[in-house]
Design a protein around this motif. Structure first.
Motif, PDB file in Angstrom:
ATOM      1  N   ILE A 159     -12.585 -10.153 -21.086  1.00  0.00           N
ATOM      2  CA  ILE A 159     -13.973  -9.779 -21.376  1.00  0.00           C
ATOM      3  C   ILE A 159     -14.846 -11.014 -21.586  1.00  0.00           C
ATOM      4  O   ILE A 159     -16.003 -11.051 -21.166  1.00  0.00           O
ATOM      5  CB  ILE A 159     -14.036  -8.870 -22.618  1.00  0.00           C
ATOM      6  CG1 ILE A 159     -13.307  -7.557 -22.328  1.00  0.00           C
ATOM      7  CG2 ILE A 159     -15.472  -8.587 -23.014  1.00  0.00           C
ATOM      8  CD1 ILE A 159     -13.863  -6.774 -21.165  1.00  0.00           C
ATOM      9  N   SER A 160     -14.290 -12.045 -22.219  1.00  0.00           N
ATOM     10  CA  SER A 160     -15.069 -13.261 -22.442  1.00  0.00           C
ATOM     11  C   SER A 160     -15.479 -13.908 -21.123  1.00  0.00           C
ATOM     12  O   SER A 160     -16.628 -14.325 -20.952  1.00  0.00           O
ATOM     13  CB  SER A 160     -14.246 -14.247 -23.290  1.00  0.00           C
ATOM     14  OG  SER A 160     -14.969 -15.444 -23.487  1.00  0.00           O
ATOM     15  N   GLN A 161     -14.535 -13.974 -20.181  1.00  0.00           N
ATOM     16  CA  GLN A 161     -14.841 -14.563 -18.872  1.00  0.00           C
ATOM     17  C   GLN A 161     -15.911 -13.756 -18.140  1.00  0.00           C
ATOM     18  O   GLN A 161     -16.834 -14.313 -17.531  1.00  0.00           O
ATOM     19  CB  GLN A 161     -13.565 -14.637 -18.030  1.00  0.00           C
ATOM     20  CG  GLN A 161     -12.540 -15.655 -18.539  1.00  0.00           C
ATOM     21  CD  GLN A 161     -11.226 -15.559 -17.809  1.00  0.00           C
ATOM     22  OE1 GLN A 161     -10.697 -14.468 -17.587  1.00  0.00           O
ATOM     23  NE2 GLN A 161     -10.669 -16.694 -17.438  1.00  0.00           N
ATOM     24  N   ILE A 162     -15.796 -12.429 -18.196  1.00  0.00           N
ATOM     25  CA  ILE A 162     -16.761 -11.568 -17.519  1.00  0.00           C
ATOM     26  C   ILE A 162     -18.132 -11.693 -18.173  1.00  0.00           C
ATOM     27  O   ILE A 162     -19.163 -11.724 -17.496  1.00  0.00           O
ATOM     28  CB  ILE A 162     -16.266 -10.106 -17.538  1.00  0.00           C
ATOM     29  CG1 ILE A 162     -14.996  -9.977 -16.673  1.00  0.00           C
ATOM     30  CG2 ILE A 162     -17.350  -9.155 -17.041  1.00  0.00           C
ATOM     31  CD1 ILE A 162     -14.316  -8.638 -16.753  1.00  0.00           C
ATOM     32  N   THR A 163     -18.136 -11.778 -19.506  1.00  0.00           N
ATOM     33  CA  THR A 163     -19.400 -11.926 -20.235  1.00  0.00           C
ATOM     34  C   THR A 163     -20.180 -13.138 -19.735  1.00  0.00           C
ATOM     35  O   THR A 163     -21.374 -13.045 -19.421  1.00  0.00           O
ATOM     36  CB  THR A 163     -19.117 -12.086 -21.749  1.00  0.00           C
ATOM     37  OG1 THR A 163     -18.479 -10.899 -22.240  1.00  0.00           O
ATOM     38  CG2 THR A 163     -20.410 -12.321 -22.512  1.00  0.00           C
ATOM     39  N   HIS A 164     -19.505 -14.280 -19.632  1.00  0.00           N
ATOM     40  CA  HIS A 164     -20.178 -15.506 -19.175  1.00  0.00           C
ATOM     41  C   HIS A 164     -20.518 -15.443 -17.690  1.00  0.00           C
ATOM     42  O   HIS A 164     -21.534 -15.996 -17.265  1.00  0.00           O
ATOM     43  CB  HIS A 164     -19.286 -16.723 -19.465  1.00  0.00           C
ATOM     44  CG  HIS A 164     -19.219 -17.080 -20.921  1.00  0.00           C
ATOM     45  ND1 HIS A 164     -18.297 -16.525 -21.785  1.00  0.00           N
ATOM     46  CD2 HIS A 164     -19.990 -17.912 -21.679  1.00  0.00           C
ATOM     47  CE1 HIS A 164     -18.489 -17.014 -22.995  1.00  0.00           C
ATOM     48  NE2 HIS A 164     -19.501 -17.847 -22.977  1.00  0.00           N
ATOM     49  N   ALA A 165     -19.690 -14.749 -16.915  1.00  0.00           N
ATOM     50  CA  ALA A 165     -19.920 -14.672 -15.468  1.00  0.00           C
ATOM     51  C   ALA A 165     -21.168 -13.875 -15.114  1.00  0.00           C
ATOM     52  O   ALA A 165     -21.728 -14.044 -14.034  1.00  0.00           O
ATOM     53  CB  ALA A 165     -18.703 -14.064 -14.781  1.00  0.00           C
ATOM     54  N   VAL A 166     -21.603 -12.984 -16.026  1.00  0.00           N
ATOM     55  CA  VAL A 166     -22.800 -12.191 -15.744  1.00  0.00           C
ATOM     56  C   VAL A 166     -24.001 -12.639 -16.585  1.00  0.00           C
ATOM     57  O   VAL A 166     -24.989 -11.914 -16.716  1.00  0.00           O
ATOM     58  CB  VAL A 166     -22.545 -10.680 -15.945  1.00  0.00           C
ATOM     59  CG1 VAL A 166     -21.493 -10.184 -14.970  1.00  0.00           C
ATOM     60  CG2 VAL A 166     -22.126 -10.365 -17.378  1.00  0.00           C
ATOM     61  N   GLY A 167     -23.901 -13.823 -17.181  1.00  0.00           N
ATOM     62  CA  GLY A 167     -25.080 -14.417 -17.798  1.00  0.00           C
ATOM     63  C   GLY A 167     -25.256 -14.232 -19.286  1.00  0.00           C
ATOM     64  O   GLY A 167     -26.331 -14.514 -19.819  1.00  0.00           O
ATOM     65  N   TYR A 168     -24.212 -13.757 -19.991  1.00  0.00           N
ATOM     66  CA  TYR A 168     -24.305 -13.594 -21.441  1.00  0.00           C
ATOM     67  C   TYR A 168     -23.371 -14.574 -22.148  1.00  0.00           C
ATOM     68  O   TYR A 168     -22.363 -15.002 -21.577  1.00  0.00           O
ATOM     69  CB  TYR A 168     -23.967 -12.160 -21.859  1.00  0.00           C
ATOM     70  CG  TYR A 168     -24.926 -11.132 -21.319  1.00  0.00           C
ATOM     71  CD1 TYR A 168     -26.234 -11.064 -21.779  1.00  0.00           C
ATOM     72  CD2 TYR A 168     -24.527 -10.221 -20.340  1.00  0.00           C
ATOM     73  CE1 TYR A 168     -27.121 -10.123 -21.285  1.00  0.00           C
ATOM     74  CE2 TYR A 168     -25.407  -9.275 -19.833  1.00  0.00           C
ATOM     75  CZ  TYR A 168     -26.704  -9.234 -20.303  1.00  0.00           C
ATOM     76  OH  TYR A 168     -27.577  -8.307 -19.818  1.00  0.00           O
ATOM     77  N   ASN A 169     -23.682 -14.881 -23.401  1.00  0.00           N
ATOM     78  CA  ASN A 169     -22.850 -15.800 -24.179  1.00  0.00           C
ATOM     79  C   ASN A 169     -22.028 -15.094 -25.249  1.00  0.00           C
ATOM     80  O   ASN A 169     -21.019 -15.615 -25.715  1.00  0.00           O
ATOM     81  CB  ASN A 169     -23.739 -16.869 -24.858  1.00  0.00           C
ATOM     82  CG  ASN A 169     -24.427 -17.761 -23.847  1.00  0.00           C
ATOM     83  OD1 ASN A 169     -23.828 -18.134 -22.842  1.00  0.00           O
ATOM     84  ND2 ASN A 169     -25.681 -18.097 -24.105  1.00  0.00           N
ATOM     85  N   ASP A 170     -22.460 -13.897 -25.643  1.00  0.00           N
ATOM     86  CA  ASP A 170     -21.829 -13.164 -26.751  1.00  0.00           C
ATOM     87  C   ASP A 170     -21.131 -11.924 -26.215  1.00  0.00           C
ATOM     88  O   ASP A 170     -21.774 -11.004 -25.706  1.00  0.00           O
ATOM     89  CB  ASP A 170     -22.910 -12.780 -27.771  1.00  0.00           C
ATOM     90  CG  ASP A 170     -22.307 -12.168 -29.028  1.00  0.00           C
ATOM     91  OD1 ASP A 170     -22.998 -12.158 -30.043  1.00  0.00           O
ATOM     92  OD2 ASP A 170     -21.146 -11.717 -28.988  1.00  0.00           O
ATOM     93  N   SER A 171     -19.799 -11.875 -26.336  1.00  0.00           N
ATOM     94  CA  SER A 171     -19.033 -10.739 -25.814  1.00  0.00           C
ATOM     95  C   SER A 171     -19.380  -9.444 -26.530  1.00  0.00           C
ATOM     96  O   SER A 171     -19.394  -8.372 -25.913  1.00  0.00           O
ATOM     97  CB  SER A 171     -17.526 -11.007 -25.948  1.00  0.00           C
ATOM     98  OG  SER A 171     -17.141 -12.109 -25.154  1.00  0.00           O
ATOM     99  N   LYS A 172     -19.652  -9.533 -27.848  1.00  0.00           N
ATOM    100  CA  LYS A 172     -20.003  -8.320 -28.591  1.00  0.00           C
ATOM    101  C   LYS A 172     -21.328  -7.744 -28.096  1.00  0.00           C
ATOM    102  O   LYS A 172     -21.494  -6.532 -27.948  1.00  0.00           O
ATOM    103  CB  LYS A 172     -20.087  -8.629 -30.086  1.00  0.00           C
ATOM    104  CG  LYS A 172     -18.735  -8.895 -30.736  1.00  0.00           C
ATOM    105  CD  LYS A 172     -18.882  -9.108 -32.239  1.00  0.00           C
ATOM    106  CE  LYS A 172     -17.516  -9.341 -32.898  1.00  0.00           C
ATOM    107  NZ  LYS A 172     -17.645  -9.581 -34.356  1.00  0.00           N
ATOM    108  N   TYR A 173     -22.289  -8.627 -27.835  1.00  0.00           N
ATOM    109  CA  TYR A 173     -23.587  -8.179 -27.333  1.00  0.00           C
ATOM    110  C   TYR A 173     -23.434  -7.579 -25.938  1.00  0.00           C
ATOM    111  O   TYR A 173     -24.026  -6.527 -25.621  1.00  0.00           O
ATOM    112  CB  TYR A 173     -24.555  -9.349 -27.296  1.00  0.00           C
ATOM    113  CG  TYR A 173     -25.924  -8.997 -26.764  1.00  0.00           C
ATOM    114  CD1 TYR A 173     -26.370  -9.507 -25.541  1.00  0.00           C
ATOM    115  CD2 TYR A 173     -26.765  -8.153 -27.482  1.00  0.00           C
ATOM    116  CE1 TYR A 173     -27.620  -9.177 -25.049  1.00  0.00           C
ATOM    117  CE2 TYR A 173     -28.024  -7.819 -26.989  1.00  0.00           C
ATOM    118  CZ  TYR A 173     -28.433  -8.331 -25.785  1.00  0.00           C
ATOM    119  OH  TYR A 173     -29.664  -8.014 -25.291  1.00  0.00           O
TER     120      TYR A 173
END
Length: 538
Positions: free
Chosen positions: A499-513
């Protein structure tokens, strides 16, 4: 209603306690009274009360000893005890804390205090029940995730075998919980094919085959749902190879009997090659079973062995054919339906010129679909996303038994996707909105703001915000988020990404957000979406 027992050696005080409790209002039921420790034990054993009100000084056994007995015997399952004691006994009663006593009441008992204590005790019982239920749910989920872990393993072996090449046989068994003690393994795939309006029966037949066919024939095996069928690993000794082949034939007869009454289903058994477990056997045998399964598209046989077909037939070079690439490029740029049809016909015609082409056609068709849809997405993704059509065609391919059916599905799906894109392009009235959407499509993984995008189209941010909402029917932020969520859905289908990798791959820094946004837009959490995809429910 919760059951209550009162234990008090003085009858007058016992009657008073009973009268002080508002039984009905609290949802309690008085199921017995006892005047000594011995009878109290007999009563508790027979009735199994939820709450026990007890004095300390009792004939035959003290209240403390009574509480200790049931605490040691039953622990969390023992009744909730409330002690009623005199002032001189209070310090003595406090020693019962270690046995889980809920509360102490000092004689003479106050009615309000007694009822409040009982109310508090009911709350503790309810909380305990909720915890037990939660633990049971956790155990059920653990069982589910263990099964899911095995399914993921089989999916990984099938779709990305290179990821497991570094694992030894022992490491493989430890990681995936499949411990085969015999030296060889052989895989086979049972692919099920349904008439279009009967595809929703897939899960029923998968369960039926696993529960009533495989378990009656094989002993050392692991099975999991695989796309529109099942994949099975069987553990073998070398001398069991002939017996294994006979068992496959026996399984076919069982499947024939199972499926015979239904005219909307057919199947293929694709058997891979036996391989030593110590030499990446899981990967080798699964690859050969998958190749055999794909190669069976042009076959009329229900049982196909890897050993009996030609190996290594590939049509992937056609995806780089210059003439075909020119046809596709023109079709994508002009969105002419006839040109897409011409491209697909030309591809299949060139494929047919390759000896034994049917053996490599299914693999090539999957890559062809990816090739065409990637080209459309790259060119028009901001106008009309193609991911949904892409997934639907890919699933439909699993149900294609013949070459004409495969070509027909590709034509129908790709032409519909191209038609939708063409209609969307024609309906676009404002080139500025198109440019903004294209920018988002190309830069969604970066820090995209309205101010940055406004600068690229030479407009004031406030004016662009109003224009975009008017023309697109949504705010710029909603559109950006929607694009990122759709991209995330694609990435979630790759089980190698966390999930962390996907979060950053789509332009977000916070996985919870990111998770919060994903739930808002889809109704489910990212990992739940992944599970649905793995189980072929999306």
């Amino acid at each position: 209603m919760y059951k209550v027992i009162v234990i008090e050696d003085e009858i007058r005080i016992c009657d008073l306690i009973v009268k002080l409790v508002d039984w009905e209002a609290l949802g309690l039921q008085l199921v017995g009274v006892a005047y000594d420790g011995v009878n109290a034990c007999e009563l508790i054993d027979r009735i199994a009360p939820d709450i026990v009100l007890t004095d300390i000084r009792l004939p035959g056994m003290t209240g403390i000893d009574l509480i200790k007995k049931y605490y040691e015997e039953m622990r969390d399952a023992c009744p909730k005890f409330i002690i009623i004691s005199g002032h001189k006994e209070f310090e003595y009663a406090q020693s019962a804390l270690k046995y889980g006593v809920v509360d102490f009441l000092i004689k003479p008992v106050n009615q309000l205090e007694l009822n409040n204590t009982l109310q508090k005790t009911i709350g503790k019982i309810d909380e305990s029940a909720r915890r037990r239920k939660k633990f049971l749910e956790i155990d059920e989920k653990l069982d589910y995730y263990r099964a899911m872990h095995r399914t993921l393993m089989l999916k990984t072996v099938t779709e990305n075998p290179d990821a497991l090449k570094s694992l030894t046989a022992k490491e493989f068994s430890t990681r995936y919980g499949i411990e085969f003690k015999k030296p060889y393994v052989c895989s086979f795939i049972i692919r099920l094919f349904f008439e279009e309006d009967s595809v929703n029966n897939t899960a029923f037949f998968q369960e039926k085959i696993a529960d009533s066919v495989l378990c009656t024939i094989f002993v050392d095996y692991a099975v999991a749902k695989f796309q529109n069928g099942l994949i099975c690993h069987v553990n073998l000794e070398k001398h069991q190879f002939p017996e294994f082949k006979k068992n496959i034939a026996l399984m076919k007869r069982h499947l024939d009997k199972l499926i015979y009454p239904y005219d909307f289903i057919s199947y293929v058994i694709a058997v891979g090659e036996e391989a030593p477990i110590a030499e990446n056997g899981y990967i080798k045998t699964t690859n050969t079973a998958k190749y055999t399964s794909d190669a069976a598209i042009g076959s009329t046989d229900n049982l196909v062995f890897y050993k009996n077909i030609r190996h290594g037939v590939s049509l992937l070079h056609l995806l780089k054919d210059a003439a075909l690439e020119s046809l596709l490029s023109d079709a994508v740029e002009r969105l002419e339906i006839l040109q897409f049809e011409e491209y697909l016909d030309a591809f299949f015609q060139k494929a047919a010129e390759v000896p034994y082409y049917a053996l490599g056609l299914y693999e090539a068709s999957g890559k062809l679909l990816d090739h065409v849809m990637t080209a459309l997405q790259k060119r028009y993704g901001s106008v009309c996303p193609v991911q949904k059509s892409w997934e639907q065609i890919g699933k439909g391919m699993q149900n294609c038994r013949t070459i004409p059916a495969l070509l027909s599905l590709l034509k129908k799906g790709i032409l519909e996707a191209a038609g939708e894109i063409a209609q969307s392009v024609r309906q676009l009235e404002n080139p500025t909105v198109t440019a903004v959407k294209r920018y988002v499509e190309e830069h969604f993984a970066e820090k995209v703001t309205l101010e940055v995008v406004a600068d690229t189209v030479y407009l004031n941010p406030a004016y662009l915000a109003a224009l975009f909402k008017k023309e697109a029917g949504m705010t710029f932020l909603d559109y950006l988020t929607g694009v990122r969520i759709e991209k995330a859905k694609v990435l979630l289908c790759d089980i190698k990404l966390n999930i962390s990798q996907i979060t950053h791959a789509v332009g977000y820094n916070d996985s919870k957000y990111f998770t919060k946004l994903f739930v808002k837009y889809t109704g489910i959490k990212p990992l739940e979406y992944r599970k649905l995809y793995i189980n072929n429910l999306l």
